[in-house]
Design a protein around this motif. Sequence first.
Motif, PDB file in Angstrom:
ATOM      1  N   UNK A 168       1.016  -0.994   0.098  1.00 18.41           N
ATOM      2  CA  UNK A 168      -0.193   0.290  -0.029  1.00 18.41           C
ATOM      3  C   UNK A 168       0.985   1.651   0.150  1.00 18.41           C
ATOM      4  N   UNK A 169       0.346   2.133  -0.801  1.00 18.38           N
ATOM      5  CA  UNK A 169       1.251   3.261  -0.490  1.00 18.38           C
ATOM      6  C   UNK A 169       0.429   4.352  -1.352  1.00 18.38           C
ATOM      7  N   UNK A 170       0.582   5.919  -0.287  1.00 20.78           N
ATOM      8  CA  UNK A 170      -0.105   6.844  -0.374  1.00 20.78           C
ATOM      9  C   UNK A 170       0.927   8.133  -1.132  1.00 20.78           C
ATOM     10  N   UNK A 171       0.145   8.286  -2.628  1.00 27.42           N
ATOM     11  CA  UNK A 171       0.567   9.692  -3.119  1.00 27.42           C
ATOM     12  C   UNK A 171      -0.113  11.067  -2.888  1.00 27.42           C
ATOM     13  N   UNK A 172       0.532  11.609  -1.710  1.00 29.19           N
ATOM     14  CA  UNK A 172      -0.331  12.852  -1.706  1.00 29.19           C
ATOM     15  C   UNK A 172       0.031  14.038  -1.728  1.00 29.19           C
ATOM     16  N   UNK A 173      -0.721  15.074  -2.721  1.00 28.82           N
ATOM     17  CA  UNK A 173       0.224  15.743  -4.014  1.00 28.82           C
ATOM     18  C   UNK A 173      -0.448  17.080  -2.669  1.00 28.82           C
ATOM     19  N   UNK A 174      -0.175  17.923  -2.996  1.00 23.14           N
ATOM     20  CA  UNK A 174      -0.330  19.265  -1.907  1.00 23.14           C
ATOM     21  C   UNK A 174      -0.551  20.799  -2.883  1.00 23.14           C
ATOM     22  N   UNK A 175      -1.351  21.606  -3.283  1.00 22.14           N
ATOM     23  CA  UNK A 175      -1.251  22.792  -3.678  1.00 22.14           C
ATOM     24  C   UNK A 175      -0.587  23.218  -3.271  1.00 22.14           C
ATOM     25  N   UNK A 176       0.102  24.222  -4.556  1.00 24.43           N
ATOM     26  CA  UNK A 176       0.877  25.105  -4.719  1.00 24.43           C
ATOM     27  C   UNK A 176      -0.024  27.012  -4.509  1.00 24.43           C
ATOM     28  N   UNK A 177       0.671  27.611  -4.310  1.00 24.91           N
ATOM     29  CA  UNK A 177      -0.210  29.112  -4.623  1.00 24.91           C
ATOM     30  C   UNK A 177      -0.655  29.183  -4.916  1.00 24.91           C
ATOM     31  N   UNK A 178      -0.635  28.460  -6.394  1.00 24.57           N
ATOM     32  CA  UNK A 178      -1.123  28.396  -7.452  1.00 24.57           C
ATOM     33  C   UNK A 178      -2.502  28.066  -7.759  1.00 24.57           C
ATOM     34  N   UNK A 179      -2.847  27.036  -6.167  1.00 23.11           N
ATOM     35  CA  UNK A 179      -4.186  26.119  -5.780  1.00 23.11           C
ATOM     36  C   UNK A 179      -4.264  25.512  -7.450  1.00 23.11           C
ATOM     37  N   UNK A 180      -5.745  24.837  -7.760  1.00 21.88           N
ATOM     38  CA  UNK A 180      -6.110  23.967  -8.970  1.00 21.88           C
ATOM     39  C   UNK A 180      -7.523  24.511  -8.924  1.00 21.88           C
ATOM     40  N   UNK A 181      -7.492  25.045 -10.300  1.00 24.46           N
ATOM     41  CA  UNK A 181      -8.889  25.409 -11.085  1.00 24.46           C
ATOM     42  C   UNK A 181     -10.178  24.673 -10.687  1.00 24.46           C
ATOM     43  N   UNK A 182     -11.414  25.309 -10.644  1.00 27.69           N
ATOM     44  CA  UNK A 182     -12.290  23.746 -11.037  1.00 27.69           C
ATOM     45  C   UNK A 182     -12.280  23.770 -12.628  1.00 27.69           C
ATOM     46  N   UNK A 183     -12.348  22.363 -12.758  1.00 20.06           N
ATOM     47  CA  UNK A 183     -11.594  22.299 -13.680  1.00 20.06           C
ATOM     48  C   UNK A 183     -10.025  21.218 -13.965  1.00 20.06           C
TER      49      UNK A 183
END
Length: 744
Positions: free
Chosen positions: A28-43
């Motif tokens: 079992x492996x957990x890949x974690x993405x943490x958003x930067x200052x730009x964030x991720x917009x809808x879409x």
Amino acid sequence: MSISAAREIYGHATLAPDAEIVAGSHGTWKLTYTAGSKGVAPGGRIRVYTESDTDWGIPQFQDPAGADYMTVEAPEKARVGVLVQSVTSLVVLVCGQGLKPGEKVILTYGDRNGGGPGSRAQTFLEAKHFFWVAVDADGSSAYTRLPDPPCVSIVGGPADRLVVIAPSTASVGNPFRLMVKAEDAWGNPSAEYTGTVELLADGVEIPEQSLRFDRGHSGVRWIEGCAPSQPGVYRITATDTRSKLEAQSNPIVCGEQPEPYGLYWGDYHGGQVAMAGKISDFFRYARDVAAIQFASYQRNDHAVSKSDWELQQRAECEFHQPGRFIAIPGFEWSPRTGVGGHHNVYFRRHNQPIRRSSHSAVQDQSDIDTDLPHITDLYRTYRNTDTVITPHVGGEHSDLTHHEPALEPAVEVTSTHGSFEWFLQETLEHRYKLGFFGGSDSHTGRPGDDRPGHQHRRYAKAGLAAVYATQVSLKAFLEALKARRCYATTGARIVLRTEADGHPMGSEPTTDSPPEISASVIGTAPLESVELFRGLENLYTHPLQTAPASNRVRILWEGASRKSSYSGVIWDGSLNLAGGKITAVEKLRFDSPRSDIVDRSESSLRWHSVACGYRSGVILDLNAEPDAELQLAIHTSLITGPTYGGHGEIGPRRMSCAPAERVSFSVSLQELAEEPVKMDIGLLNRKVTVSLAPEQPSADTAEFAFTDPSPEPGVNPYWVRVVQTDMEMAWSSPIFVDYVSSGE
């Protein structure tokens, strides 16, 4: 943009745990993405992918108790979805309000909370397996790849078998190197093997007869200074009494004096890895783990950037070590079959320019005017140069209606794609003077010793090229290929020699008398058959004096789906025994781990086998009377490789299966004692053969001389096919005897 700035704006990713992963293990492996200052917009989207040709388990979302179950955690209002595009790539789609800076998306590969076994890691070792992460932060479909991607090391698992590799030819008084390797179940060197191996060989002095392995050896040890004391054929035995592992080396043919041509092993079509920075690891594996004397890195040309080509050339020069190992420079010219198909290109000098078939996957288009889009362009460019070209069956099979004799001396007839006797036969039907060799076409970084893994487009372990050459040098190995002093094997180091009136394999003698064809074979296992062909005609089958065992039954299946690439066949079979018991089952050439015995009882058996071209099967030990009856039912499916882009004329390519022939029949042991039962079920030699298995042990050597009583006026191509009882094979390059009748 600096690495720190990119992390601050677009975020970063981590993988836990990031410890070494044992090849083929579940976890079992957990890949974690943490958003930067730009964030991720809808879409917006987050893509996770690898450049490796991995066979990692494909994530699934339907069965929590099943393997490879994936779960996703994200802020509720982000309402993310996941699209698994392929085994190498998935995309997280942000469907709701988007991700704010610092918010996380967690992908759990192999979530076990529902009772599943976890995710299956890829089956081949890789020093750096990257989980690349790219972010489309504003939903514009423009991705920015994050720096410092998560990376893990994949290593070989517990030792499953020993392997001993020695030179095939030697001479008295000239010491040689010997390799002893502990392999895991997937063919990788076992990183954790710590046993002691005892070596034994009558007639060969071995400096270290008790060989201790520790973890620092990573499953591989070399011994210098092994010396044969007198002429003969030797095999070295290795035994680990604690783990009960035992192996025997390939045969070593030792002469009183060195022969003009030594027998060397290599991989003219060693394949590729997608990341050019791993090319040195590719050649290091060939030299130090596969124990071959040459390999060629053959990347599909349309994916080779200028910087990739520079890295490849540096690696080729780095591993240019005359006397020990040669990295043959070259590339794979890789258009569609309609304009010629894939061909391997080799240079007899270093630092030559690449001439691609296209720039379809290369961003820098500045040298697009150097492209060679058609096979006739390739021939015209390299005609009267010191370049060598060979056709093969790979991603796109070569079109053999095109041929340039001065450039093309031989064809590859076996690789991890399968064995392709139809391709060999096409060369003879066209009356071309082409030799035969084997290769790997490996995409896993294991040239000379690759295995198919769980991929749906690889069905066999790597083949090998055997060459008779004067020395270990670039010039000698390409000269041997040009002269067709080469032969193909399915990976076993079978020693094979052929002559016609004293003229060697690959030669073009002229005679006005019926030629005498002689051959000698020294196998790595007992021999099943040794056959001499003139073109497509079987002239002579050498008697091997083997008797069938009354209580052992062998079931073999063979054939391909079509005359093309990706032409495997799936064999789903069942057997019921009436009037006896099955006491043991032995598998033959179950190369793919997708092939296995799926159910077994005292009176029944079911199997699932994926193969291509070669013979695969099972041997059953029975406790039964002569009137006991075997009832068989076999369903086949044919593997195809259609494309689904546009109107089907472009990628992406997907493997698919078409239901095909089905067969059912019964046979008694008494009937098998009289003769085998063969069931032809389709084109391209698709058939099932049931027979009594040969007694063990039978001869592992053969030698014959046969005079052709009726040679045809003109060129007669004489070649030999060898099959061992373990279904390993070898094909000699033809000797092209030009027969001129004395009466003409």
